[in-house]
Design a protein around this motif. Structure first.
Motif, short mmCIF file in Angstrom:
data_model
loop_
_atom_site.label_atom_id
_atom_site.label_comp_id
_atom_site.label_asym_id
_atom_site.label_seq_id
_atom_site.Cartn_x
_atom_site.Cartn_y
_atom_site.Cartn_z
N GLN A 240 0.39 -1.29 -0.03
CA GLN A 240 0.31 -0.01 -0.34
C GLN A 240 0.63 1.82 0.32
O GLN A 240 1.81 0.96 0.27
CB GLN A 240 -0.59 0.02 1.33
CG GLN A 240 -1.75 1.39 1.49
CD GLN A 240 -2.65 0.83 2.72
OE1 GLN A 240 -3.66 0.84 1.91
NE2 GLN A 240 -2.19 2.00 3.66
N LEU A 290 -2.88 3.18 8.66
CA LEU A 290 -2.64 1.66 8.87
C LEU A 290 -3.70 0.77 9.08
O LEU A 290 -4.34 1.03 9.68
CB LEU A 290 -1.05 2.47 9.64
CG LEU A 290 -0.55 2.43 9.35
CD1 LEU A 290 0.67 3.93 9.49
CD2 LEU A 290 0.29 2.47 7.61
N GLN A 291 -3.29 -0.44 9.49
CA GLN A 291 -3.64 -2.39 9.93
C GLN A 291 -2.78 -2.30 11.19
O GLN A 291 -1.40 -2.87 10.77
CB GLN A 291 -4.57 -2.58 8.63
CG GLN A 291 -5.54 -2.42 8.18
CD GLN A 291 -5.86 -3.13 6.88
OE1 GLN A 291 -6.18 -4.49 7.76
NE2 GLN A 291 -7.09 -2.89 5.88
N ASP A 294 0.69 -4.40 9.49
CA ASP A 294 1.32 -3.67 8.39
C ASP A 294 3.05 -3.70 9.17
O ASP A 294 3.30 -3.66 10.24
CB ASP A 294 0.65 -2.92 8.05
CG ASP A 294 -0.30 -2.77 7.79
OD1 ASP A 294 -1.02 -3.09 7.49
OD2 ASP A 294 -1.17 -2.28 7.30
N TRP A 312 4.17 -2.65 12.35
CA TRP A 312 3.12 -1.21 12.68
C TRP A 312 1.83 -2.14 13.90
O TRP A 312 1.35 -3.33 13.11
CB TRP A 312 2.41 -0.68 11.81
CG TRP A 312 1.08 0.53 12.42
CD1 TRP A 312 -0.55 -0.04 12.05
CD2 TRP A 312 1.52 1.19 13.09
NE1 TRP A 312 -0.73 1.01 13.01
CE2 TRP A 312 0.11 2.05 13.42
CE3 TRP A 312 2.35 1.99 13.53
CZ2 TRP A 312 -0.09 3.17 13.95
CZ3 TRP A 312 2.91 3.10 14.40
CH2 TRP A 312 1.24 4.04 14.75
N ALA A 327 3.64 0.84 3.18
CA ALA A 327 2.66 -0.24 4.10
C ALA A 327 2.42 -1.24 3.29
O ALA A 327 2.23 -1.60 2.14
CB ALA A 327 1.86 0.21 4.49
N ARG A 329 1.06 -5.61 3.75
CA ARG A 329 0.13 -6.82 4.23
C ARG A 329 0.01 -7.37 3.65
O ARG A 329 0.30 -8.01 2.75
CB ARG A 329 -1.23 -5.90 3.97
CG ARG A 329 -2.41 -6.35 5.20
CD ARG A 329 -3.37 -5.13 5.01
NE ARG A 329 -2.79 -3.89 5.25
CZ ARG A 329 -3.72 -2.81 5.11
NH1 ARG A 329 -4.24 -2.90 4.13
NH2 ARG A 329 -3.03 -1.36 5.29
N PRO A 335 4.17 -11.10 9.59
CA PRO A 335 4.48 -9.50 9.55
C PRO A 335 6.10 -9.89 10.15
O PRO A 335 6.67 -8.79 9.91
CB PRO A 335 3.99 -8.97 9.88
CG PRO A 335 2.24 -9.23 11.21
CD PRO A 335 2.42 -10.53 10.68
#
Length: 456
Positions: A240, A290-291, A294, A312, A327, A329, A335
């Motif tokens: 992203q 943001l999630q 990420d 994150w 970012a 995902r 992650p």
């Protein structure tokens, strides 16, 4: 400090409330009576008259480092003091420096020629570095130490011979402290190198030294465990892009949200003490939010920032990211594993090879990030490696944090020692440089030479 050094036997009132008591043999004198300010003057040279640069000679600016070509050339012992005020004079950094020999000085430094019959140039440097400049910079000159401000500075002044003794004492003691600081800084660098090596080896070779290996097919990666797979990042993750800055929002409805910049995304962690707010249109929030989970990665900047990233964990909600921070995902892997792999030496080398290079800067495109080859062990093995790395990096980080605390304590002691000596809080008139004053420099629990085990 009080236990090691004694005070003067007798003190008197200085007549300046902010200077307090001074030793009875000391006086108060202002800079204007102790020095000649040479701002705007220079030694003329034939080469200068011909329009040529005489040199090469060092260039000095306001903060004592080599700077751009100055306006004035000098060939004598001088004291330079920066003229740029807040926040320069609020940073607790040295602002005055001794220089000698041929030097160029730019117009952001005041140039003082000490009167050698009144003041020792080295003592003057130390004394100026402990001045409370807020007493002299005020009103419209808040951001600048003018020549008038500087000339008005009142200094506590011991007899000349005593000044030379204090200067020699401080030169010796500060040099010893500086060497200790340098050792701790070197230790921190060794720990960083060790941390990088431990992570890189674990995520590319695994924990079992006897496991069968195979060629990875990636030149700079070499062999990997035979049962591991190599996959391109684009096959296990979505990338992203962030929001560009500078969009014209006049006349539009906006909301203010936190935005992560390159400066916030450090190597292995997110720095949240200076997160900027940005105005965006409400419909853009979902696009750039943001999630948790990420993996943040910098597009570029200085070479050391290229590909730098961290996971994150939703510390701020909502929070978006600028277009120089990607970012990522992931699916199928953790992650944390992706962050470890992209932070390893081989991944950083990949980023460097495919990045667009310019002078001291580099940037990597989203398409090149997507082509990053990732080493992927089975899930159970990934978890074992990550657990091992959490334990190992935690130990290294603890030692590094301890060294950082030691540096802070040493810097505090250095500042306090200079202040005590140039204000007459301690009496060093009988100090002599001999074997009894050669204090051991191994008095810190973790000196760099004691950290051979951390060398890579």
């Amino acid at each position: 400090m009080a236990a090691k050094y004694q005070a003067y036997p007798e003190y008197k009132n200085s007549s300046y409330s902010w200077l307090g008591l001074i030793p009875s043999s000391w006086i108060i004198s202002k800079v204007r009576y102790l020095t000649e300010c040479l701002d705007g003057k220079r030694i003329p040279l034939n080469a200068t008259e011909r329009g040529e640069m005489p040199g090469p000679y060092p260039y000095w600016g306001a903060n004592g480092v080599v700077d751009h070509v100055g306006e004035w050339l000098f060939d004598e012992d001088l004291v330079l003091i920066g003229e740029d005020g807040a926040p320069f004079f609020e940073s607790n950094k040295d602002v005055a420096f001794n220089v000698s020999g041929k030097v160029w000085v730019n117009n952001h430094a005041h140039i003082l020629r000490p009167n050698s019959h009144k003041i020792c140039s080295i003592f003057l440097k130390y004394a100026l570095n402990r001045v409370d400049f807020h007493l002299y910079i005020n009103g419209s000159t808040r951001d600048k130490l003018t020549q008038a401000d500087m000339n008005a500075i009142a200094l506590r002044l011991p007899p000349l011979e005593e000044q030379h003794t204090i200067a020699a004492f401080l030169d010796h003691e500060t040099a010893r402290i500086d060497r200790l600081i340098e050792k701790q800084q070197r230790l921190i660098e060794l720990l960083k190198e060790k941390r990088q090596a431990v992570i890189s080896h674990a995520v590319t070779k695994g924990l079992d030294p006897n496991v069968p290996m195979k060629d990875s097919g990636v030149e700079w990666l070499g062999q990997v465990p035979a049962h591991w797979v190599i996959r391109r990042l684009k096959h296990i993750a979505q990338l992203q892009s962030g929001i560009p800055k500078g969009k014209d929002l006049s006349g539009k409805q906006t909301i203010s949200v936190p935005m992560l910049r390159v400066a916030n995304v450090q190597d292995g962690y997110v720095k949240l003490d200076d997160v900027h707010q940005i105005e965006i249109e409400p419909h853009e929030l979902m696009r750039y939010t943001l999630q948790s989970g990420d993996v943040l990665m910098n597009e570029g900047g200085d070479n050391d920032k290229l590909g730098r990233g961290a996971v994150w964990h939703g510390q701020l909600e909502p929070c978006i990211h600028q277009n120089h921070v990607f970012a990522i995902r992931v699916s199928d892997i953790e992650p944390e594993w992706l962050s470890l792999v992209t932070g390893s030496k081989y991944a950083k080398y990949h980023f460097y090879c495919v990045a667009k290079q310019s002078t001291n800067l580099a940037s990597i495109s989203s398409s090149n990030i997507k082509e990053t080859p990732l080493v992927i062990p089975p899930k159970i093995e990934r978890q074992q490696i990550m657990k091992y790395l959490v334990n190992m990096t935690s130990k290294l980080d603890q030692v590094s944090e301890f060294a950082s605390r030691q540096i802070a304590l040493l810097q505090e002691r250095r500042t306090a020692l200079i202040s005590a000596a140039v204000t007459g809080k301690i009496d060093v008139r009988n100090w002599q440089l001999n074997t009894s004053t050669q204090a051991a420099e191994s008095d810190l629990p973790m000196a760099a030479e004691q950290a051979a085990e951390y060398r890579v």
